[in-house]
Design an enzyme around this catalytic site. Sequence first.
Site, mmCIF file in Angstrom:
data_model
loop_
_atom_site.group_PDB
_atom_site.id
_atom_site.type_symbol
_atom_site.label_atom_id
_atom_site.label_comp_id
_atom_site.label_asym_id
_atom_site.label_seq_id
_atom_site.Cartn_x
_atom_site.Cartn_y
_atom_site.Cartn_z
ATOM 1 N N HIS A 52 37.518 43.180 42.796
ATOM 2 C CA HIS A 52 37.457 44.633 42.297
ATOM 3 C C HIS A 52 38.247 45.409 43.378
ATOM 4 O O HIS A 52 38.693 45.161 44.411
ATOM 5 C CB HIS A 52 35.790 44.867 42.689
ATOM 6 N N GLU A 112 31.167 42.640 35.697
ATOM 7 C CA GLU A 112 31.679 42.008 34.408
ATOM 8 C C GLU A 112 30.711 40.597 34.243
ATOM 9 O O GLU A 112 30.476 40.199 33.083
ATOM 10 C CB GLU A 112 32.904 42.064 34.106
#
Length: 419
Positions: A294, A352
């Site tokens: 991320h 996700e």
Amino acid sequence: MTAPAAKTAATLDVPPGLAGVRVAATTIGDVRGDEGFYHFGPYSAVELARSRGFEDVRYLMFNGRLPNGSESPAAPAQLPAQLQQLLPAIGRAGRKAHPLAALRTALSLLAQLDDAAPLWDSDPAQRMAAAQRVCAVTPVILAALHRFRTGVGNGAGTDVGSDVGNDVGSDVANERGATIEPGPGATARYWLAQVSTASDPTDPRLVGAIDAYLASTADHGFNASTFTARTVASSGADLYSAVCAAIGTFSGPLHGGAPDRALDSLDEIGDPARTADWVREKVAAGDRIMGFGHPVYRTEDPRAAMLRDIAQELAAAGFDPELAERAVAVERQVLATLRELKPDRPLGTNVEFYAGVVMEQCGIPRELFTPTFAVSRVVGWSAHILEQASDRKIIRPSAAYVGAAPPQPVPALTQPPLK
């Protein structure tokens, strides 16, 4: 012939991608990546997602406080007859059109039908009404478009022209014949009733899972789509245009379009024992490992941790326990292999990975994973657009020119010989 000119030397004043650069002040929320924490207003976003849900998060973002027991977000979703008539064509257009492309088209048309006024010319009440409208119609439009495109119910089952009163879906009958009532979890109940393939989409455990997911992903700092929405809003454009621009950004696989790809990776791996070899092959090929890493978090994404818990709770209740067990085993091996291959780069699980697992357990079709994300994130976009509209200055950064050094003589046009 003029010799190529030397390039102009230029340096960037900011890091690539504006990483870590503060470009605005906000009261909506923030992400503290080094701590693995993010919040909406003064509250932990994860705690809000598990204890209050999506409707209350939306109220907080639009009103600056949580609702009391007698308050609920007002969100009429009346769709004009002209839009109802064109939704089938929009939903079936193109052979491989993404649902978000259809949503952009539908919202652009709705803006025209609603005579959407520029934010520059609107007062706060008008802006708020537009934001409430867009947030309310987004799940209704997406659900109808999905059925028109897939033929499920032939687009029937959602009276997209009905007035849904105080919340999404309150008077909307789903194709199984149930009626969705307003109140806590209304958006999650409506969405599952319209698109889920689960045998009982009204199961409160599924509703609670999707409600928590929607609440947890409503906003997440100055990500690409939110910054895009604020940039468009800073021009004084109408709210619909800013949301459509955000949707365009959201469709990219590096931003909103990753939950289905992360689940595709789980399918590709199959046996968790293959995980380490699969990761090594992907890294050697320069491929991205979807669901991991991320740009902000340097520790575990708190949304991933929450959704892992939800996936395991659903598994314990009998909702695809094999998928949840396999996901946990694969996650463990992916993280171990990434630490081995990239010891100097912290790469944790991101939202996700388990978002796809939870949505699969809830019977949401894979092509609707990112649209489900959009149902949530449109709330954050709209809140940021409203906030940006109060600042009358346009966002106008600069670029570092690195092309040929000017000024160069403009070459004369060479005429072709006459025949």
